[in-house]
Design a protein around this motif. Structure first.
Motif, PDB file in Angstrom:
ATOM      1  N   LEU A 108       0.829  -1.203   0.000  1.00 17.96           N
ATOM      2  CA  LEU A 108       0.000   0.000   0.000  1.00 17.96           C
ATOM      3  C   LEU A 108       0.868   1.259   0.000  1.00 17.96           C
ATOM      4  O   LEU A 108       2.000   1.251   0.506  1.00 17.96           O
ATOM      5  N   PRO A 109       0.353   2.357  -0.558  1.00 22.89           N
ATOM      6  CA  PRO A 109       1.102   3.619  -0.572  1.00 22.89           C
ATOM      7  C   PRO A 109       1.510   4.048   0.837  1.00 22.89           C
ATOM      8  O   PRO A 109       0.712   3.974   1.769  1.00 22.89           O
ATOM      9  N   GLY A 110       2.727   4.494   0.974  1.00 26.38           N
ATOM     10  CA  GLY A 110       3.226   4.994   2.248  1.00 26.38           C
ATOM     11  C   GLY A 110       3.974   3.969   3.079  1.00 26.38           C
ATOM     12  O   GLY A 110       4.725   4.330   3.990  1.00 26.38           O
ATOM     13  N   THR A 111       3.801   2.671   2.765  1.00 26.29           N
ATOM     14  CA  THR A 111       4.424   1.623   3.573  1.00 26.29           C
ATOM     15  C   THR A 111       5.941   1.690   3.510  1.00 26.29           C
ATOM     16  O   THR A 111       6.626   1.664   4.545  1.00 26.29           O
ATOM     17  N   VAL A 112       6.489   1.755   2.312  1.00 28.27           N
ATOM     18  CA  VAL A 112       7.947   1.754   2.151  1.00 28.27           C
ATOM     19  C   VAL A 112       8.567   2.963   2.845  1.00 28.27           C
ATOM     20  O   VAL A 112       9.580   2.846   3.556  1.00 28.27           O
ATOM     21  N   ASP A 113       7.962   4.128   2.676  1.00 28.26           N
ATOM     22  CA  ASP A 113       8.490   5.339   3.312  1.00 28.26           C
ATOM     23  C   ASP A 113       8.393   5.254   4.830  1.00 28.26           C
ATOM     24  O   ASP A 113       9.300   5.717   5.537  1.00 28.26           O
ATOM     25  N   ALA A 114       7.308   4.666   5.337  1.00 25.08           N
ATOM     26  CA  ALA A 114       7.151   4.533   6.785  1.00 25.08           C
ATOM     27  C   ALA A 114       8.250   3.659   7.366  1.00 25.08           C
ATOM     28  O   ALA A 114       8.884   4.016   8.373  1.00 25.08           O
ATOM     29  N   PHE A 115       8.503   2.518   6.742  1.00 22.79           N
ATOM     30  CA  PHE A 115       9.561   1.639   7.221  1.00 22.79           C
ATOM     31  C   PHE A 115      10.930   2.319   7.139  1.00 22.79           C
ATOM     32  O   PHE A 115      11.745   2.199   8.048  1.00 22.79           O
ATOM     33  N   ALA A 116      11.163   3.032   6.040  1.00 28.16           N
ATOM     34  CA  ALA A 116      12.470   3.664   5.836  1.00 28.16           C
ATOM     35  C   ALA A 116      12.733   4.777   6.837  1.00 28.16           C
ATOM     36  O   ALA A 116      13.892   5.070   7.153  1.00 28.16           O
ATOM     37  N   SER A 117      11.678   5.394   7.350  1.00 29.05           N
ATOM     38  CA  SER A 117      11.851   6.528   8.261  1.00 29.05           C
ATOM     39  C   SER A 117      12.093   6.108   9.705  1.00 29.05           C
ATOM     40  O   SER A 117      12.414   6.948  10.549  1.00 29.05           O
ATOM     41  N   LEU A 118      11.957   4.806   9.985  1.00 28.80           N
ATOM     42  CA  LEU A 118      12.078   4.318  11.353  1.00 28.80           C
ATOM     43  C   LEU A 118      13.301   3.415  11.514  1.00 28.80           C
ATOM     44  O   LEU A 118      13.608   2.619  10.628  1.00 28.80           O
ATOM     45  N   PRO A 119      13.987   3.494  12.649  1.00 27.69           N
ATOM     46  CA  PRO A 119      15.089   2.561  12.901  1.00 27.69           C
ATOM     47  C   PRO A 119      14.574   1.129  12.919  1.00 27.69           C
ATOM     48  O   PRO A 119      13.434   0.865  13.332  1.00 27.69           O
ATOM     49  N   ALA A 120      15.396   0.194  12.491  1.00 27.97           N
ATOM     50  CA  ALA A 120      14.988  -1.213  12.437  1.00 27.97           C
ATOM     51  C   ALA A 120      14.578  -1.751  13.797  1.00 27.97           C
ATOM     52  O   ALA A 120      13.730  -2.649  13.886  1.00 27.97           O
ATOM     53  N   THR A 121      15.164  -1.193  14.852  1.00 27.23           N
ATOM     54  CA  THR A 121      14.869  -1.678  16.204  1.00 27.23           C
ATOM     55  C   THR A 121      13.631  -1.046  16.810  1.00 27.23           C
ATOM     56  O   THR A 121      13.295  -1.318  17.961  1.00 27.23           O
ATOM     57  N   ARG A 122      12.945  -0.183  16.039  1.00 33.19           N
ATOM     58  CA  ARG A 122      11.787   0.536  16.564  1.00 33.19           C
ATOM     59  C   ARG A 122      10.503   0.232  15.789  1.00 33.19           C
ATOM     60  O   ARG A 122       9.537   0.970  15.908  1.00 33.19           O
ATOM     61  N   GLN A 123      10.497  -0.841  15.003  1.00 38.96           N
ATOM     62  CA  GLN A 123       9.318  -1.165  14.215  1.00 38.96           C
ATOM     63  C   GLN A 123       9.080  -2.666  14.198  1.00 38.96           C
ATOM     64  O   GLN A 123      10.024  -3.456  14.257  1.00 38.96           O
ATOM     65  N   ALA A 124       7.810  -3.041  14.139  1.00 40.32           N
ATOM     66  CA  ALA A 124       7.461  -4.457  14.085  1.00 40.32           C
ATOM     67  C   ALA A 124       6.149  -4.612  13.327  1.00 40.32           C
ATOM     68  O   ALA A 124       5.326  -3.686  13.271  1.00 40.32           O
ATOM     69  N   ILE A 125       5.966  -5.786  12.731  1.00 41.52           N
ATOM     70  CA  ILE A 125       4.680  -6.180  12.172  1.00 41.52           C
ATOM     71  C   ILE A 125       4.010  -7.104  13.177  1.00 41.52           C
ATOM     72  O   ILE A 125       4.631  -8.024  13.704  1.00 41.52           O
ATOM     73  N   VAL A 126       2.739  -6.848  13.438  1.00 39.65           N
ATOM     74  CA  VAL A 126       1.946  -7.687  14.344  1.00 39.65           C
ATOM     75  C   VAL A 126       0.681  -8.085  13.592  1.00 39.65           C
ATOM     76  O   VAL A 126      -0.221  -7.266  13.402  1.00 39.65           O
ATOM     77  N   THR A 127       0.626  -9.334  13.138  1.00 44.36           N
ATOM     78  CA  THR A 127      -0.442  -9.771  12.247  1.00 44.36           C
ATOM     79  C   THR A 127      -1.199 -10.970  12.806  1.00 44.36           C
ATOM     80  O   THR A 127      -0.651 -11.765  13.579  1.00 44.36           O
ATOM     81  N   SER A 128      -2.454 -11.116  12.366  1.00 46.09           N
ATOM     82  CA  SER A 128      -3.255 -12.283  12.736  1.00 46.09           C
ATOM     83  C   SER A 128      -3.018 -13.456  11.792  1.00 46.09           C
ATOM     84  O   SER A 128      -3.608 -14.520  11.973  1.00 46.09           O
ATOM     85  N   CYS A 129      -2.174 -13.273  10.769  1.00 46.56           N
ATOM     86  CA  CYS A 129      -1.795 -14.382   9.893  1.00 46.56           C
ATOM     87  C   CYS A 129      -0.931 -15.386  10.651  1.00 46.56           C
ATOM     88  O   CYS A 129      -0.242 -15.030  11.602  1.00 46.56           O
ATOM     89  N   THR A 130      -0.947 -16.633  10.197  1.00 46.97           N
ATOM     90  CA  THR A 130       0.061 -17.580  10.668  1.00 46.97           C
ATOM     91  C   THR A 130       1.405 -17.169  10.086  1.00 46.97           C
ATOM     92  O   THR A 130       1.479 -16.365   9.156  1.00 46.97           O
ATOM     93  N   ARG A 131       2.475 -17.752  10.607  1.00 44.82           N
ATOM     94  CA  ARG A 131       3.797 -17.401  10.085  1.00 44.82           C
ATOM     95  C   ARG A 131       3.961 -17.788   8.609  1.00 44.82           C
ATOM     96  O   ARG A 131       4.445 -16.978   7.814  1.00 44.82           O
TER      97      ARG A 131
END
Length: 243
Positions: A108-131
């Motif tokens: 979705l639009p904005g996802t790549v920029d959002a991830f790029a603007s945050l340190p790797a240690t300060r972001q996570a995905i939390v999903t209801s999908c199985t692994r």
């Protein structure tokens, strides 16, 4: 999650959600916990296609227009629809369908920029999908995920319980009260709130009006991540403003 009904004309409209720039003015966070489907990637066409096929196979009424509860773990949702002795078999079937059909899944639009603007240690995905399903959708979309990805396989109780977001915060080593959850569905909003996090919603599987009128209200709303800006200060804290 099931799409909430549009309020009838004789009922008051839910109040409009403030933008992130308004709701979080003067406030900072230590980490951002992102839902995946409907927030970071658009998997709705594939999800709807697979669940409607599944509904046909299990003889559910109105299978052609079958609506799932987006954001709720599949096993939990199936247990509401079928007898207990059919749940595991039905769960395995929908899991197989979804693993093998992810045509049309996209970032979705904005996802790549959002991830790029945050340190790797300060972001996570939390999903209801199985692994495995999370990996399949991430791969189909081309998304490069952060190091921390919490799935339904990692917790005993999924959304709307707080466990997924509590685990996301724990794996990042931050206090949940210093986290911002980004969601697109009522079950995720309820889970984030129960975990003690602030919650920003984006339009995905639900409209902002539906999210504002849900039983547990978020703090702020935006049409998508492309309307949100994350900035990291010199002290490492994260501010959230309108793009």
């Amino acid at each position: 999650m099931s799409v909430l009904p549009v309020p009838s004309p004789d009922l008051p409209e839910p109040p409009a959600l403030p933008t992130p720039g308004t709701a979080f003015a003067g406030r900072t966070f230590d980490a951002i916990l992102f839902d995946m489907d409907g927030t970071l990637i658009d998997s709705v066409p594939a999800v709807d296609r697979n669940w409607r096929r599944w509904a046909h196979e299990y003889g559910l009424p109105d299978a052609d227009s079958f609506q799932i509860e987006h954001g709720t773990p599949a096993r939990t949702f199936i247990a509401r629809l079928l007898p207990a002795d059919q749940v595991e078999e039905a769960y395995e079937r929908i899991h197989d369908l979804e693993l093998n059909d992810n045509e049309g899944v996209r970032i979705l639009p904005g996802t790549v920029d959002a991830f790029a603007s945050l340190p790797a240690t300060r972001q996570a995905i939390v999903t209801s999908c199985t692994r495995p399903l999370a990996a399949a959708r991430i791969g189909a979309s081309g998304l490069v995920p952060p190091a921390v990805v919490v799935t339904a396989d990692d917790v005993t109780h999924g959304k709307p319980d707080p466990d997924p977001f509590l685990l996301g915060a724990e794996r990042l080593g931050v206090d949940p009260s210093r986290c911002l959850v980004v969601e697109d569905a009522p079950a995720g909003v309820a889970a984030g709130r129960a975990a003690g996090c602030a919650v920003l919603v984006v339009e995905g599987t639900h409209s902002l009006e539906q999210l504002a009128g849900a039983a547990v209200a978020p703090d702020a709303g935006a049409s998508g991540l492309d309307q949100v800006r994350f900035a990291v200060g010199q002290d490492g804290s994260i501010s959230v403003t309108d793009a």
